[in-house]
Design a protein around this motif. Structure first.
Motif, PDB file in Angstrom:
ATOM      1  N   LEU A 169      37.491  41.359  46.301  1.00  0.00           N
ATOM      2  CA  LEU A 169      37.645  40.411  45.204  1.00  0.00           C
ATOM      3  C   LEU A 169      38.511  40.949  44.078  1.00  0.00           C
ATOM      4  O   LEU A 169      39.359  40.239  43.540  1.00  0.00           O
ATOM      5  CB  LEU A 169      36.262  40.033  44.665  1.00  0.00           C
ATOM      6  CG  LEU A 169      36.224  39.081  43.465  1.00  0.00           C
ATOM      7  CD1 LEU A 169      36.933  37.781  43.785  1.00  0.00           C
ATOM      8  CD2 LEU A 169      34.779  38.824  43.044  1.00  0.00           C
ATOM      9  N   ALA A 173      41.921  39.245  42.790  1.00  0.00           N
ATOM     10  CA  ALA A 173      42.012  38.749  41.417  1.00  0.00           C
ATOM     11  C   ALA A 173      43.209  39.344  40.698  1.00  0.00           C
ATOM     12  O   ALA A 173      43.919  38.644  39.964  1.00  0.00           O
ATOM     13  CB  ALA A 173      40.720  39.078  40.670  1.00  0.00           C
ATOM     14  N   LEU A 176      46.455  37.723  42.322  1.00  0.00           N
ATOM     15  CA  LEU A 176      46.606  36.309  41.994  1.00  0.00           C
ATOM     16  C   LEU A 176      46.908  36.111  40.512  1.00  0.00           C
ATOM     17  O   LEU A 176      47.760  35.288  40.145  1.00  0.00           O
ATOM     18  CB  LEU A 176      45.340  35.546  42.387  1.00  0.00           C
ATOM     19  CG  LEU A 176      45.386  34.024  42.232  1.00  0.00           C
ATOM     20  CD1 LEU A 176      46.482  33.437  43.108  1.00  0.00           C
ATOM     21  CD2 LEU A 176      44.043  33.404  42.594  1.00  0.00           C
ATOM     22  N   SER A 177      46.224  36.851  39.669  1.00  0.00           N
ATOM     23  CA  SER A 177      46.468  36.726  38.229  1.00  0.00           C
ATOM     24  C   SER A 177      47.882  37.181  37.867  1.00  0.00           C
ATOM     25  O   SER A 177      48.545  36.568  37.023  1.00  0.00           O
ATOM     26  CB  SER A 177      45.436  37.536  37.447  1.00  0.00           C
ATOM     27  OG  SER A 177      44.126  37.097  37.728  1.00  0.00           O
ATOM     28  N   VAL A 200      38.910  32.359  40.536  1.00  0.00           N
ATOM     29  CA  VAL A 200      38.781  33.582  41.325  1.00  0.00           C
ATOM     30  C   VAL A 200      37.342  34.100  41.282  1.00  0.00           C
ATOM     31  O   VAL A 200      36.740  34.413  42.326  1.00  0.00           O
ATOM     32  CB  VAL A 200      39.764  34.654  40.813  1.00  0.00           C
ATOM     33  CG1 VAL A 200      39.495  36.000  41.470  1.00  0.00           C
ATOM     34  CG2 VAL A 200      41.191  34.220  41.080  1.00  0.00           C
TER      35      VAL A 200
END
Length: 332
Positions: A169, A173, A176-177, A200
């Motif tokens: 995760l 995260a 993606l961020s 997320v």
């Protein structure tokens, strides 16, 4: 033959022993499950204190903008005159604390720490609350369906939960961020970053709620009230959301209160790594990031946002523990 003894009216009308003169009659009233749970909760002083702190934090987050407007607090106002250019630290003792700046100023631009703590409260609670709602909704739906129907439905959903739990995760995260920093889905800036964090954190955290709901549903699906609903012709969706879901409110509520502090820490960690809330927007994790770079010059700047996160997480944990004890039918 002796004459019958006459009795006076007062003697003949003597009251039975069960009725006492002047005694007050009181009716015994039953208590609902909610009243019993509330009585248990009130006995736990730590849980009550945690609930009060949580309520104050929510009010602070909701009223952050009006509070700043009423007291003239600007979280992004620069006060370079309060910074010592030689030491790169706030002038005066205790991080530049004064009547105008009760918690001092930051060592970079002289921004008021109290104003930034208030501004960061609604960001942290919005991200944590939104992510918790998303994970609870998905987890409850998937968990109750898997636990009630069983068979291949349970197998598919359970393997999906295992896949999400094994997913990295934090790396996802961060990537993606970092990818969606410029704009996506018609959003940009702060709304985009908050939406990405909520998605997320919430979308990849639902298996924790799902596994709890699935286990509770499996223990309830063969109970008498479910069989009675089936005998009356009730279909699956009706049984799921009208019979089983009301009996799952207690564990859902308890775990949701324990999930919020985890999401607060996750958001703070992402902001600390630089992929969360971008400056100049204030956030508790972002303040910790700045404090690490200026720790030697102004240690107090790390203490204030760290204490805010600590108090928030502790309050939610105390509230969650109190709700768990109060809603547990086996507790006394």
């Amino acid at each position: 033959m002796t004459a019958p003894i006459e009795t006076t009216g007062s003697a003949a009308e003597a009251q039975p022993e069960a009725v006492l003169t002047g005694a007050k009659q009181s009716q015994i009233e039953g208590r609902s499950l909610g009243q019993i749970a509330w009585a248990r909760f009130k006995r736990d002083k730590l849980a009550v204190a945690g609930g009060v702190v949580v309520l104050l934090l929510v009010l602070l987050a909701v009223l952050a903008k009006p509070i700043q407007w009423v007291f003239g607090l600007d979280p992004n106002a620069f006060n370079q005159d309060l910074i010592d250019p030689a030491l790169l630290a706030p002038k005066g003792a205790w991080g530049g604390m004064s009547w105008d700046h009760p918690l001092g100023v930051d060592p970079q631009f002289g921004r008021d720490i109290l104003a930034r703590i208030i501004e960061g409260s609604w960001v942290s609670l919005l991200v944590a609350g939104g992510a918790t709602v998303l994970s609870v909704v998905i987890g409850v739906v998937m968990g109750i369906v898997a636990g009630f129907y069983g068979g291949w439905v349970d197998t598919v959903i359970s393997r999906m939960m295992d896949t999400f739990l094994a997913f990295p995760l934090l790396l996802f995260a961060i990537s993606l961020s970092a990818t969606l920093q410029d704009g996506a889905f018609g959003l940009s800036g702060l709304p985009l970053r908050i939406s990405v964090l909520i998605f997320v954190i919430g979308f990849f955290s639902w298996p924790y709620m799902g596994r709890i709901v699935r286990a509770q549903t499996m223990s309830l699906r063969n109970r008498e009230f479910v069989e009675a609903a089936r005998s009356l012709g009730a279909r699956g969706p009706f049984i799921l959301f009208r019979e089983l879901l009301p009996n799952l409110v207690a564990p859902i509520l308890v775990y949701a209160t324990l999930l919020i502090p985890t999401n607060i820490l996750f958001e703070a960690g992402l902001s600390y790594l630089g992929v969360g809330i971008a400056p100049p927007q204030a956030s508790w994790g972002g303040m910790l990031t700045t404090a690490v770079d200026t720790y030697q010059a102004d240690p107090q700047y790390m203490f204030v946002p760290g204490l805010a996160i600590f108090i928030t997480v502790l309050a939610f944990n105390l509230l969650g523990d109190g709700l768990r004890d109060a809603l547990d039918p086996r507790s006394k």
